[in-house]
Design an enzyme around this catalytic site. Sequence first.
Site, PDB file in Angstrom:
ATOM      1  N   GLN A  29      -6.710  -1.439   1.825  1.00 49.85           N
ATOM      2  CA  GLN A  29      -6.124  -1.156   3.139  1.00 49.85           C
ATOM      3  C   GLN A  29      -6.990  -0.113   3.847  1.00 49.85           C
ATOM      4  O   GLN A  29      -7.196   0.987   3.336  1.00 49.85           O
ATOM      5  CB  GLN A  29      -4.695  -0.637   3.046  1.00 49.85           C
ATOM      6  CG  GLN A  29      -4.075  -0.530   4.435  1.00 49.85           C
ATOM      7  CD  GLN A  29      -2.768   0.237   4.466  1.00 49.85           C
ATOM      8  OE1 GLN A  29      -2.741   1.428   4.205  1.00 49.85           O
ATOM      9  NE2 GLN A  29      -1.690  -0.454   4.800  1.00 49.85           N
ATOM     10  N   ALA A  41       0.070  -0.213  11.308  1.00 49.14           N
ATOM     11  CA  ALA A  41       1.486   0.148  11.255  1.00 49.14           C
ATOM     12  C   ALA A  41       1.666   1.652  11.077  1.00 49.14           C
ATOM     13  O   ALA A  41       0.703   2.417  11.006  1.00 49.14           O
ATOM     14  CB  ALA A  41       2.156  -0.597  10.079  1.00 49.14           C
ATOM     15  N   GLY A  98       7.175  -1.811  -2.533  1.00 46.04           N
ATOM     16  CA  GLY A  98       6.525  -0.519  -2.599  1.00 46.04           C
ATOM     17  C   GLY A  98       7.020   0.297  -3.771  1.00 46.04           C
ATOM     18  O   GLY A  98       6.423   0.282  -4.851  1.00 46.04           O
ATOM     19  N   ARG A  99       8.136   1.015  -3.582  1.00 47.18           N
ATOM     20  CA  ARG A  99       8.646   1.911  -4.628  1.00 47.18           C
ATOM     21  C   ARG A  99       8.829   1.200  -5.960  1.00 47.18           C
ATOM     22  O   ARG A  99       8.644   1.785  -7.021  1.00 47.18           O
ATOM     23  CB  ARG A  99       9.969   2.532  -4.179  1.00 47.18           C
ATOM     24  CG  ARG A  99       9.849   3.461  -2.980  1.00 47.18           C
ATOM     25  CD  ARG A  99      11.221   4.012  -2.600  1.00 47.18           C
ATOM     26  NE  ARG A  99      11.168   4.857  -1.425  1.00 47.18           N
ATOM     27  CZ  ARG A  99      11.358   4.427  -0.187  1.00 47.18           C
ATOM     28  NH1 ARG A  99      11.614   3.152   0.027  1.00 47.18           N
ATOM     29  NH2 ARG A  99      11.299   5.252   0.833  1.00 47.18           N
ATOM     30  N   HIS A 122      -4.789  -1.347   8.745  1.00 48.71           N
ATOM     31  CA  HIS A 122      -3.490  -0.670   8.853  1.00 48.71           C
ATOM     32  C   HIS A 122      -3.140  -0.488  10.328  1.00 48.71           C
ATOM     33  O   HIS A 122      -3.586   0.453  10.976  1.00 48.71           O
ATOM     34  CB  HIS A 122      -3.540   0.677   8.146  1.00 48.71           C
ATOM     35  CG  HIS A 122      -2.184   1.243   7.828  1.00 48.71           C
ATOM     36  ND1 HIS A 122      -1.014   0.726   8.332  1.00 48.71           N
ATOM     37  CD2 HIS A 122      -1.817   2.293   7.037  1.00 48.71           C
ATOM     38  CE1 HIS A 122       0.012   1.429   7.869  1.00 48.71           C
ATOM     39  NE2 HIS A 122      -0.459   2.388   7.082  1.00 48.71           N
ATOM     40  N   TYR A 144      -0.289   5.181  12.605  1.00 49.18           N
ATOM     41  CA  TYR A 144      -1.699   5.550  12.498  1.00 49.18           C
ATOM     42  C   TYR A 144      -2.467   4.960  13.686  1.00 49.18           C
ATOM     43  O   TYR A 144      -1.870   4.456  14.629  1.00 49.18           O
ATOM     44  CB  TYR A 144      -2.230   5.134  11.129  1.00 49.18           C
ATOM     45  CG  TYR A 144      -1.505   5.864  10.020  1.00 49.18           C
ATOM     46  CD1 TYR A 144      -1.705   7.224   9.809  1.00 49.18           C
ATOM     47  CD2 TYR A 144      -0.569   5.216   9.217  1.00 49.18           C
ATOM     48  CE1 TYR A 144      -1.012   7.917   8.826  1.00 49.18           C
ATOM     49  CE2 TYR A 144       0.129   5.902   8.222  1.00 49.18           C
ATOM     50  CZ  TYR A 144      -0.093   7.244   8.033  1.00 49.18           C
ATOM     51  OH  TYR A 144       0.596   7.934   7.077  1.00 49.18           O
ATOM     52  N   GLY A 204      16.767   4.348   2.825  1.00 49.41           N
ATOM     53  CA  GLY A 204      15.439   4.727   2.364  1.00 49.41           C
ATOM     54  C   GLY A 204      15.102   4.500   0.910  1.00 49.41           C
ATOM     55  O   GLY A 204      14.431   3.528   0.591  1.00 49.41           O
ATOM     56  N   PRO A 211       0.832  -1.211   0.000  1.00 46.58           N
ATOM     57  CA  PRO A 211       0.000   0.000   0.000  1.00 46.58           C
ATOM     58  C   PRO A 211       0.862   1.255   0.000  1.00 46.58           C
ATOM     59  O   PRO A 211       1.824   1.354   0.758  1.00 46.58           O
ATOM     60  CB  PRO A 211      -0.794  -0.120   1.302  1.00 46.58           C
ATOM     61  CG  PRO A 211       0.029  -1.019   2.172  1.00 46.58           C
ATOM     62  CD  PRO A 211       0.714  -1.968   1.257  1.00 46.58           C
ATOM     63  N   ARG A 243      -1.538  -5.125   8.877  1.00 44.59           N
ATOM     64  CA  ARG A 243      -0.149  -4.688   8.675  1.00 44.59           C
ATOM     65  C   ARG A 243       0.393  -4.124   9.978  1.00 44.59           C
ATOM     66  O   ARG A 243      -0.283  -3.349  10.659  1.00 44.59           O
ATOM     67  CB  ARG A 243      -0.075  -3.625   7.582  1.00 44.59           C
ATOM     68  CG  ARG A 243       1.360  -3.374   7.107  1.00 44.59           C
ATOM     69  CD  ARG A 243       1.428  -2.303   6.037  1.00 44.59           C
ATOM     70  NE  ARG A 243       2.601  -2.473   5.201  1.00 44.59           N
ATOM     71  CZ  ARG A 243       3.190  -1.495   4.501  1.00 44.59           C
ATOM     72  NH1 ARG A 243       2.703  -0.260   4.568  1.00 44.59           N
ATOM     73  NH2 ARG A 243       4.234  -1.727   3.758  1.00 44.59           N
TER      74      ARG A 243
END
Length: 359
Positions: free
Chosen positions: A98, A174, A313-314, A172, A177, A290, A23, A224
């Site tokens: 999500q 993680a 992800g990326r 979510h 949040y 990162g 996500p 997650r």
Amino acid sequence: MPSLFSSYRLGELTLPNRTVMAPMSRVRAAAGGLATPSMATYYAQRATAGLIVTEGVQPSRVGQSNPGTPGLYTDEQTDSWRQVTDAVHTNGGRVFAQIMHGGRVSHHETTGLQPVGPSAVPGEGSVFTPSGPQPMPVPRALETDEIPEHVRSHVDAARRAVDAGFDGVELHGANGYLISQFLSSNANLRDDRYGGSVTNRIRFAVETVAATVETVGATRTGIRLSPGGGGIWGVTEDDAAELNTALLTELARFDLAYVHVEATTDEDVLVRLRKAWPGTLIVSPTLPGGPKQAGRAEADHWLGLGADLIAFGRGFLANPDLVERLRSHLPLAPADENTYYQGGDAGYLTYPTYQHTAA
């Protein structure tokens, strides 16, 4: 060790490979938190993933973290997501929504409401608002009798997600949040049944999972986690191994579709959590520094440590054909960070599949 490209049975779904599109917020929703035709195209372009998990979707108005994010708490929002799920399924994919309640990671300029959280402790850093980045305000600490309302908002969003054609939902828990805030040792300073001890701090997560499973079924429910907190939005878990082991022990009785963990704590802790969790485990590799994209080496490393599925992800941002690029050892295109959240189709729908050239 399983191959990243072998099939996997996830609940009632058969995944053709073990890659998961993680996500990622893209803030391309229309006014009113509606999913759009461009969002349908974006996810359909990436349907070769074994599983897609959408960007975070707010389950209520107060749960919205950033402007431009989609929701699942009105009939109009629910209807708007059908174009997305239809497009993904038409392209042969599988997709979970999500569900993300921002909690204290929000701002009244975005929602018109004071953010809420387990305690009146502001997050660290700035949050996006319609007028630009703003320091996170002090949230209003939820009263004990209000907490079930926020459990229900997750559950109602899960029901709407299934109605909209999603194959399941990921809660979510993680990245700082709301669920993560309750788990935290520094964002949660409560002295009631939802704070203090590990048993109390995991309660909100467990109750939310239990109610979601009761509503949409265990095979349609995942969660997650970011063990240790990762310092995201200032959240930490000082007792990451103890807390997450206790949480997974409680969650094991629900036979969830999966637990999705980010590599936000020491590897030896994550290996211990793998042993504590009897079901499907998705791992999102986190790399030092990162922006470097995770690739096959990182995937194989975690598969070797017991992960069942690997979330990227990326890599999926700039490579809609990421699975084939990984399979064929093709170079990965870099994502343009300037277009992550700017809106529009540039840097969203404009990344091509790999172009082979004649020898």
